[in-house]
Design a protein around this motif. Sequence first.
Motif, short mmCIF file in Angstrom:
data_model
loop_
_atom_site.label_atom_id
_atom_site.label_comp_id
_atom_site.label_asym_id
_atom_site.label_seq_id
_atom_site.Cartn_x
_atom_site.Cartn_y
_atom_site.Cartn_z
N ALA A 192 0.86 -1.26 0.02
CA ALA A 192 -0.01 0.14 0.02
C ALA A 192 0.91 1.25 0.09
N THR A 193 2.23 1.13 0.28
CA THR A 193 3.07 2.06 0.22
C THR A 193 3.15 3.26 1.24
N ALA A 194 2.06 3.21 2.22
CA ALA A 194 1.90 4.42 3.37
C ALA A 194 0.77 4.01 4.12
N SER A 195 0.74 4.57 5.18
CA SER A 195 -0.51 4.20 6.14
C SER A 195 -1.67 4.68 5.48
N HIS A 196 -2.85 4.12 5.91
CA HIS A 196 -3.94 4.59 5.14
C HIS A 196 -4.49 5.96 5.17
N LEU A 197 -4.15 6.89 6.09
CA LEU A 197 -4.37 8.10 6.09
C LEU A 197 -3.34 8.81 5.05
N VAL A 198 -2.50 8.32 4.66
CA VAL A 198 -1.48 9.11 3.72
C VAL A 198 -1.93 8.90 2.32
N ASN A 199 -1.60 7.69 1.58
CA ASN A 199 -1.94 7.41 0.36
C ASN A 199 -2.04 5.77 0.34
N GLY A 200 -2.09 5.19 1.49
CA GLY A 200 -2.45 3.65 1.49
C GLY A 200 -3.79 3.16 1.47
N HIS A 201 -4.65 4.09 1.34
CA HIS A 201 -6.07 3.41 1.35
C HIS A 201 -6.66 3.23 -0.11
N LEU A 202 -6.82 2.12 -0.49
CA LEU A 202 -7.21 1.98 -1.97
C LEU A 202 -8.70 1.60 -2.14
N ASP A 203 -9.20 1.61 -3.24
CA ASP A 203 -10.78 1.22 -3.53
C ASP A 203 -10.84 -0.28 -3.04
N ILE A 204 -9.86 -1.11 -3.24
CA ILE A 204 -10.14 -2.47 -2.88
C ILE A 204 -10.21 -2.34 -1.09
N HIS A 205 -9.69 -1.63 -0.32
CA HIS A 205 -9.87 -1.59 0.86
C HIS A 205 -11.38 -1.09 1.21
N ARG A 206 -11.80 -0.09 0.44
CA ARG A 206 -13.26 0.57 0.60
C ARG A 206 -14.05 -0.79 0.48
N ARG A 207 -13.90 -1.52 -0.53
CA ARG A 207 -14.94 -2.39 -0.69
C ARG A 207 -14.86 -3.55 -0.02
N LEU A 208 -13.78 -3.77 0.65
CA LEU A 208 -13.65 -4.88 1.37
C LEU A 208 -14.52 -4.46 2.69
N GLN A 209 -14.23 -3.32 3.07
CA GLN A 209 -14.91 -2.79 4.39
C GLN A 209 -16.32 -2.60 4.10
N GLY A 210 -16.88 -2.15 3.24
CA GLY A 210 -18.08 -2.38 2.89
C GLY A 210 -18.74 -3.79 3.16
N ARG A 211 -18.25 -4.95 2.29
CA ARG A 211 -18.58 -6.26 2.43
C ARG A 211 -18.60 -6.69 3.87
N ILE A 212 -17.57 -6.36 4.61
CA ILE A 212 -17.57 -6.61 5.97
C ILE A 212 -18.63 -6.24 6.79
N ALA A 213 -18.93 -4.90 6.50
CA ALA A 213 -20.05 -4.08 7.43
C ALA A 213 -21.55 -4.91 7.18
N ASP A 214 -21.69 -5.35 5.73
CA ASP A 214 -22.90 -6.06 5.41
C ASP A 214 -23.08 -7.40 6.00
N ALA A 215 -21.86 -8.07 6.07
CA ALA A 215 -21.75 -9.31 6.53
C ALA A 215 -21.93 -9.38 7.92
N THR A 216 -21.45 -8.30 8.79
CA THR A 216 -21.58 -8.38 10.11
C THR A 216 -22.89 -7.79 10.76
N GLY A 217 -23.83 -7.14 9.81
CA GLY A 217 -25.11 -6.21 10.10
C GLY A 217 -24.48 -5.28 11.00
#
Length: 397
Positions: A72-97
């Motif tokens: 990811a080359t850096a922390s999430h708050l610098v430039n290490g947060h990618l669209d694939i992370h956003r998609r994964l987080q959305g799927r986890i939120a849905d799965a856990t209610g």
Amino acid sequence: MSLDETLLQRLAERRQKNLYRELKTLDRAPGPRAQLDGRQLLVFSSNDYLGLASRAEVIAAQQAGAKLGAGATASHLVNGHLDIHRRLQGRIADATGREAALVFSSGYLANIGTICAVLGRPDNIVSDKLNHASLIDGARLSGANSLRFAHSDLDSLQRQLQSAVARGGKILVAVDGVYSMDGDRAPLVEIAALCREFNAWLMVDEAHGFGVMGSESQPFAGSCAQAGLTQDEAPIVMGTLGKAAGNAGAFVAGSRALIDYLVQFARPYIYTTGMPPAVAAGALAAIELMRDEPQLQWRLQKNITYFRQGATALGLPLEDTTSPIQPVLLGCERTVMAVADKLQACGVLVGAIRPPTVPVGTARLRITLSAAHQRADLDELLTALHQILPAAEVLGR
């Protein structure tokens, strides 16, 4: 004494007590079988409960994710947060209610980061005595008043909650949903009721529940879902992506406010390089397989039932658990190591767990079952245990 002399003395003491740990180097991530020192072994020590670590779809997803970058080359708050992370987080939120989720580099960091972010010195954390080390260390590092209750003992929990209320400050109750060394489940419904009574927040570590159990609407969300607990009743849920999901990393799921808060205040999230995109892509693929192939859970449950029936028929000393974690308590550290070595000689790899991971006098074989195991694999394990354990019990006395 020099540093090395001090360290070597402590290492010698650990060896003398039969507590010295040694690395086992496998040729690849194990499926039901693995190569160790040139021998093929049947593996009953992996947390890959659904067999997803070796699934072609998950590996292909990781390979595709690597095209987004090796890291990811850096922390999430610098430039290490990618669209694939956003998609994964959305799927986890849905799965856990839950409303939202946040990915961490490991479950250890997720637990420490969350506890230290929501609590401080004026506050209280009430923890089960058999909680995972990451919850214990989070309680210590937070600086909050740390209170512990006897394992899954509701009366003990109530007394500690009364002490926390008398002291003042916020109260967090932290428990494992499924305990990693015993395999038993926390009485979450009753714990949540006590949290409501004492105005405490409940945090549940779903490391060994996520992917394995759930409810009709959230079939693989974990023990909270199985207990029917809502976001209000269990506002903080942590889960790992390196066990049933077969990848690496972890997540915290809860309200939008909780996740926004952790982004601002969870130091292990803020100051750690982001999850590699390949790992996020693999975890996303694994969660989709959990959703699309409920037979994985059914197969795992059938294997658990079959093993327990066979072990009971052979008179083997099992604990009262229906999770994939099936411990066999032997008590003596020397005995448990001897049994594990004999099992390995028979071609079966089982974890030998000793203090300080478990309390003194409770050394055990930690047998873990997977949906990837076949009936013949379970029969081979049962045969080996039946041949070895009676002699081991005599040795332990």
